[in-house]
Design an enzyme around this catalytic site. Sequence first.
Site, PDB file in Angstrom:
ATOM      1  N   ARG A  38      47.656  57.190  46.204  1.00 19.34           N
ATOM      2  CA  ARG A  38      46.803  56.263  46.969  1.00 19.34           C
ATOM      3  C   ARG A  38      46.908  56.507  48.473  1.00 19.34           C
ATOM      4  NH1 ARG A  38      47.305  50.709  43.421  1.00 19.34           N
ATOM      5  NH2 ARG A  38      45.868  51.452  41.816  1.00 19.34           N
ATOM      6  N   LYS A 198      38.816  45.977  23.828  1.00 18.35           N
ATOM      7  CA  LYS A 198      38.147  44.695  23.599  1.00 18.35           C
ATOM      8  C   LYS A 198      36.706  44.653  24.067  1.00 18.35           C
ATOM      9  CE  LYS A 198      42.222  41.798  23.966  1.00 18.35           C
ATOM     10  NZ  LYS A 198      42.885  40.883  24.886  1.00 18.35           N
ATOM     11  N   GLY A 346      41.757  53.203  34.438  1.00 14.71           N
ATOM     12  CA  GLY A 346      42.994  53.977  34.318  1.00 14.71           C
ATOM     13  C   GLY A 346      43.132  54.771  33.029  1.00 14.71           C
ATOM     14  N   GLY A 369      39.541  47.822  38.451  1.00 13.76           N
ATOM     15  CA  GLY A 369      38.838  46.534  38.400  1.00 13.76           C
ATOM     16  C   GLY A 369      37.549  46.555  39.209  1.00 13.76           C
TER      17      GLY A 369
HETATM   18  P1  AMP Z   1      40.823  49.307  27.752  1.00 10.82           P
HETATM   19  O1  AMP Z   1      41.897  48.959  28.746  1.00 10.82           O
HETATM   20  O2  AMP Z   1      39.970  48.178  27.354  1.00 10.82           O
HETATM   21  O3  AMP Z   1      40.036  50.532  28.194  1.00 10.82           O
HETATM   22  O4  AMP Z   1      41.566  49.696  26.427  1.00 10.82           O
HETATM   23  C1  AMP Z   1      42.412  50.792  26.314  1.00 10.82           C
HETATM   24  C2  AMP Z   1      43.257  50.605  25.095  1.00 10.82           C
HETATM   25  O5  AMP Z   1      42.431  50.526  23.944  1.00 10.82           O
HETATM   26  C3  AMP Z   1      44.206  51.751  24.871  1.00 10.82           C
HETATM   27  O6  AMP Z   1      45.528  51.290  25.024  1.00 10.82           O
HETATM   28  C4  AMP Z   1      43.926  52.156  23.424  1.00 10.82           C
HETATM   29  O7  AMP Z   1      45.099  52.402  22.668  1.00 10.82           O
HETATM   30  C5  AMP Z   1      43.217  50.960  22.864  1.00 10.82           C
HETATM   31  N1  AMP Z   1      42.412  51.313  21.687  1.00 10.82           N
HETATM   32  C6  AMP Z   1      41.404  52.179  21.627  1.00 10.82           C
HETATM   33  N2  AMP Z   1      40.975  52.309  20.359  1.00 10.82           N
HETATM   34  C7  AMP Z   1      41.741  51.498  19.598  1.00 10.82           C
HETATM   35  C8  AMP Z   1      41.790  51.191  18.212  1.00 10.82           C
HETATM   36  N3  AMP Z   1      40.965  51.769  17.342  1.00 10.82           N
HETATM   37  N4  AMP Z   1      42.716  50.289  17.805  1.00 10.82           N
HETATM   38  C9  AMP Z   1      43.544  49.704  18.679  1.00 10.82           C
HETATM   39  N5  AMP Z   1      43.551  49.961  19.994  1.00 10.82           N
HETATM   40  C10 AMP Z   1      42.663  50.840  20.460  1.00 10.82           C
END
Ligand code: AMP
Length: 393
Positions: A38, A198, A346, A369
Amino acid sequence: MPKLSIKDLDLKDKTVFIRVDFNVPLTPEGDEITSDKRIRASLPTIQYALEHCAGVILASHLGRPKGKPNPKMSLAPVAKRLSELLGKPVTLAPDCVGADTVALKPAPGEILLLENLRFHAEEEANDPAFSKNLAALADVYVNDAFGTAHRAHASTVGIVSHLPLAAAGLLMHRELEWLTRVTQDPERPSVALLGGAKVSDKIEIIQNLIAIVDKLLVGGAMAYTFLRARDEPTGRSLVEEDKVDLASHLLRTAGDKLMLPVDHVVVREVKPGADSEVVRVIAADQIGVDIGPNTVEEYTKIIREARTVIWNGPMGIFEMPPFDEGTVALAKAVADSGAISLVGGGDSEKAIKTAGVAEQISHVSTGGGASLEFLAGMELPGVAALTDKAARR
Ligand code: AMP
């Protein structure tokens, strides 16, 4: 870019207040930096100001000191590293406001780094008196802290009303240019690749991007909430039950723009080395951990045709190889497509590094973010506060 850039300012013999993002990772003792990424990211802006004969005041937050001084979150290690990188002295002020700090006003070509802004609760509260005290240190304001542009704090918003001009630094400018380029009138076809854990974290992004892109490819755990909404079996995969109705609504709105995986890598237990298989229909005791090879093929075909790709979130549990295969394959497809590509967040950045294609991505956003809020179509307060070129006072 409708906002002023540092290049539009006359900096000669002025004192410039540059809000940077030096929120770097430190050792637990707080005495050593573990990544100077950074700091390096803002060097071009700092060097530009120095070359144009400005006295430079740098201000940042670091960690979460909760409004009180905390020696473990001092910017002292940052001052040391910055001085090494620039090859010149960097003075660390004892505080970010107050008479002792004012007395250290830098002469043209000198650098004063203020102590952690968040040692004062007034920073995050966007307190007017504190904002005014920060502004009193300088003649002109530059914001290079894209990572905090989605927060309305004293050093990103309040300060601006007490100074005649507020411009984007070079890093901020670059971030905004790329984000604007891929969301406003992108080269087509334009494709969004969205994954991660999510649906709830990405609802606004999906809603905003559906109106912008030609195809929205969904992977990661998010896909299972959509599959449930289509009444397809999801076994024991991660599904956000309370978001199924919303997912149905998004599916109806998006029509055939939104694509879901057609096959899945599944396990019976999520653990390193777990036995896995590829299925089209997930059985009751199975858990989806990655997109399957047919999905990779379908998505790759679309990515290959794309002229713009926006990517956020991994396609599976990519931290646990081999369940990173879908993510890595699509990272390579994005790199090979030659499309303008923007990666935000990230985890997606880690994924393109794992795939070894970081160099071929047009822009990897430094602000998780902030870039997500931009992609969601929200106004970033730290950007809105900057002076419009048209309204230059
Ligand atoms: P995000 O911060 O929303 O981009 O989510 C990233 C996280 O989603 C990572 O830690 C991944 O391990 C998780 N992830 C992606 N696909 C799956 C899945 N099929 N089941 C559980 N976790 C997942």
